[in-house]
Design a protein around this motif. Structure first.
Motif, PDB file in Angstrom:
ATOM      1  N   VAL A   1       2.390   7.436  -6.853  1.00 27.22           N
ATOM      2  CA  VAL A   1       0.756   7.293  -7.796  1.00 27.22           C
ATOM      3  C   VAL A   1       1.157   8.432  -8.728  1.00 27.22           C
ATOM      4  O   VAL A   1       0.737   8.789  -9.837  1.00 27.22           O
ATOM      5  CB  VAL A   1      -0.148   7.169  -6.820  1.00 27.22           C
ATOM      6  CG1 VAL A   1      -1.563   8.007  -8.225  1.00 27.22           C
ATOM      7  CG2 VAL A   1      -1.387   5.949  -6.349  1.00 27.22           C
TER       8      VAL A   1
ATOM      9  N   ASN B   1       8.967  10.203  -5.664  1.00 26.21           N
ATOM     10  CA  ASN B   1       7.976   9.293  -5.679  1.00 26.21           C
ATOM     11  C   ASN B   1       8.527   8.512  -7.317  1.00 26.21           C
ATOM     12  O   ASN B   1       8.146   7.506  -7.282  1.00 26.21           O
ATOM     13  CB  ASN B   1       6.890  10.369  -6.312  1.00 26.21           C
ATOM     14  CG  ASN B   1       6.308  11.136  -5.448  1.00 26.21           C
ATOM     15  OD1 ASN B   1       6.582  11.999  -4.937  1.00 26.21           O
ATOM     16  ND2 ASN B   1       5.613  10.476  -4.280  1.00 26.21           N
TER      17      ASN B   1
ATOM     18  N   ILE C   1       0.515  -1.276  -0.194  1.00 28.31           N
ATOM     19  CA  ILE C   1       0.025  -0.157  -0.358  1.00 28.31           C
ATOM     20  C   ILE C   1       0.827   1.225   0.273  1.00 28.31           C
ATOM     21  O   ILE C   1       0.321   2.381  -0.882  1.00 28.31           O
ATOM     22  CB  ILE C   1      -0.955  -0.034   1.352  1.00 28.31           C
ATOM     23  CG1 ILE C   1      -2.171  -1.171   1.300  1.00 28.31           C
ATOM     24  CG2 ILE C   1      -1.472   1.430   1.337  1.00 28.31           C
ATOM     25  CD1 ILE C   1      -2.754  -1.256   2.120  1.00 28.31           C
ATOM     26  N   PHE C   2       1.978   1.484   0.756  1.00 29.26           N
ATOM     27  CA  PHE C   2       2.910   2.068   0.710  1.00 29.26           C
ATOM     28  C   PHE C   2       4.198   2.935  -0.761  1.00 29.26           C
ATOM     29  O   PHE C   2       3.409   3.476  -0.893  1.00 29.26           O
ATOM     30  CB  PHE C   2       3.811   2.033   2.212  1.00 29.26           C
ATOM     31  CG  PHE C   2       4.562   3.274   1.801  1.00 29.26           C
ATOM     32  CD1 PHE C   2       5.128   4.475   1.857  1.00 29.26           C
ATOM     33  CD2 PHE C   2       6.120   2.604   1.521  1.00 29.26           C
ATOM     34  CE1 PHE C   2       6.042   5.378   1.893  1.00 29.26           C
ATOM     35  CE2 PHE C   2       7.276   3.307   1.375  1.00 29.26           C
ATOM     36  CZ  PHE C   2       6.933   4.540   1.465  1.00 29.26           C
TER      37      PHE C   2
ATOM     38  N   VAL D   1       2.564   1.239  -3.915  1.00 23.60           N
ATOM     39  CA  VAL D   1       1.628   2.506  -4.649  1.00 23.60           C
ATOM     40  C   VAL D   1       1.096   3.220  -4.796  1.00 23.60           C
ATOM     41  O   VAL D   1       0.716   3.708  -5.310  1.00 23.60           O
ATOM     42  CB  VAL D   1       0.323   1.356  -4.448  1.00 23.60           C
ATOM     43  CG1 VAL D   1      -0.589   1.272  -5.394  1.00 23.60           C
ATOM     44  CG2 VAL D   1       0.472   0.488  -4.878  1.00 23.60           C
ATOM     45  N   ALA D   2       0.639   4.201  -3.038  1.00 19.04           N
ATOM     46  CA  ALA D   2       0.351   5.603  -2.427  1.00 19.04           C
ATOM     47  C   ALA D   2       1.645   6.550  -2.817  1.00 19.04           C
ATOM     48  O   ALA D   2       0.719   6.712  -3.415  1.00 19.04           O
ATOM     49  CB  ALA D   2      -0.081   5.249  -1.198  1.00 19.04           C
ATOM     50  N   GLN D   3       2.951   5.985  -2.726  1.00 19.84           N
ATOM     51  CA  GLN D   3       3.346   7.072  -3.163  1.00 19.84           C
ATOM     52  C   GLN D   3       4.379   6.937  -4.882  1.00 19.84           C
ATOM     53  O   GLN D   3       4.985   7.806  -5.025  1.00 19.84           O
ATOM     54  CB  GLN D   3       5.449   6.818  -2.365  1.00 19.84           C
ATOM     55  CG  GLN D   3       4.749   6.676  -0.527  1.00 19.84           C
ATOM     56  CD  GLN D   3       4.616   8.526  -0.506  1.00 19.84           C
ATOM     57  OE1 GLN D   3       5.192   8.654  -1.048  1.00 19.84           O
ATOM     58  NE2 GLN D   3       3.539   8.562   0.302  1.00 19.84           N
TER      59      GLN D   3
END
Length: 307
Positions: free
Chosen positions: A45, A274, A38-39, A41-43
């Motif tokens: 994006v 990112n 999750i970390f 993927v979120a970072q």
């Protein structure tokens, strides 16, 4: 006629505690893996959907050379490490005298305790200068092959040198696991093959290697995971330029995801952070894919082998 009721066995406290601890550990592993995914993927994006500084193409075009270098160097390392590891394991378990086998086993295991920085120092100060004349010879005499296309590196810090360092680093992992697997071969199978007139090598082909096939695959995949994620040794040895090239001895070499993150992250800011985390997401996906394929191969091999 009445049927006697069987008393329900009362579980002991130690069993309950052990089961609870094991279940909790398994759930925590899944939660940690999900949290990392999750970390990432979120970072990643912003880099996936936004424009990249200094890059005309998108994120996939930027990360593809790094992905190529990661896979290429790891595959080269496995091509060198796996046959040598299997040979060492067979020598220790079936050919070497007991004292020599024990000493050699300790030496191989000690290789796993050496920090990656030491491997990097050895690669850049010893291995690269030692291999540079060989690279010049290969380029001069076999330059018509794409793998040895000129010009040769003047420092020896090529993708082949980095792959040799990776092969030495994953060697103890594969050797130790293969050694334990070969020792688990049923003694009766070995004696039966020898009783039928097989030589020692034929006995190994008929009894030892088939019995340990799934274990060899599992240990190789474990070593591949180490090679894919190695950072400092590759960053120190490899003189990279971020290109896509199969040349093993050239001056310009592809980089790897892990080494690129280690070299650029201290000075990264904004969208560059990112981008680097997004490349980490790609490496994470590659690792999951490799492990999934290995589990499928092991399961298929086990079913076909009848074990």
């Amino acid at each position: 006629m009445t049927t006697a009721v069987q008393p329900v066995a009362k579980q002991r406290l130690a069993d309950v505690v052990f089961r609870s601890i094991s279940t909790t550990a398994g759930v925590l592993i899944l939660l940690a893996l999900a949290g990392v995914a999750i970390f990432l993927v979120a970072q990643a994006v912003p880099a996936l959907i936004g424009p990249l500084p200094g890059a005309d193409a998108g994120f996939l075009a930027w990360v593809w050379p790094l992905t190529f270098g990661t896979i290429w160097s790891a595959l080269l390392a496995m091509l060198m490490a796996v046959p040598v590891a299997i040979g060492i394991a067979l020598f220790i378990t079936h050919f070497a005298p007991r004292r020599l086998a024990q000493g050699l086993g300790y030496v191989v295991d000690l290789l796993a305790a050496i920090p990656s920085v030491i491997y990097g120092l050895w690669g850049i100060t010893v291995l690269a200068p030692f291999m540079q004349p060989a690279y010049t010879w290969l380029t001069t005499n076999l330059g018509w092959l794409p793998l040895f296309a000129p010009p040769a590196s003047g420092t020896g810090r090529t993708i082949l040198t980095a792959s040799i360092v990776l092969a030495v680093m994953v060697l103890p992992i594969i050797t130790a696991l293969c050694r334990e697997i070969f020792l688990q071969t049923p003694r009766l199978n070995e004696e039966a093959a020898l009783a039928l007139g097989a030589t020692r090598w034929e006995m190994i082909q008929m009894a030892v290697l088939p019995h340990g096939r799934s274990g060899i695959i599992a240990s190789s995949i474990l070593g591949l995971g180490r090679a894919l994620g190695e950072t400092m040794a590759v960053a120190m040895v490899l003189s990279s330029s971020g290109i896509i090239s199969f040349a093993l001895t050239a001056q310009q070499n592809p980089s790897t995801i892990a080494a690129n993150i280690a070299l650029r992250f201290p000075e990264a800011h904004g969208i560059t952070v990112n981008m680097l985390i997004g490349s980490g997401l790609v490496l994470f996906a590659i690792t999951l894919l490799v492990n999934g394929v290995s589990r499928w191969i092991i399961a298929r091999t086990t079913v076909q082998g009848g074990r």
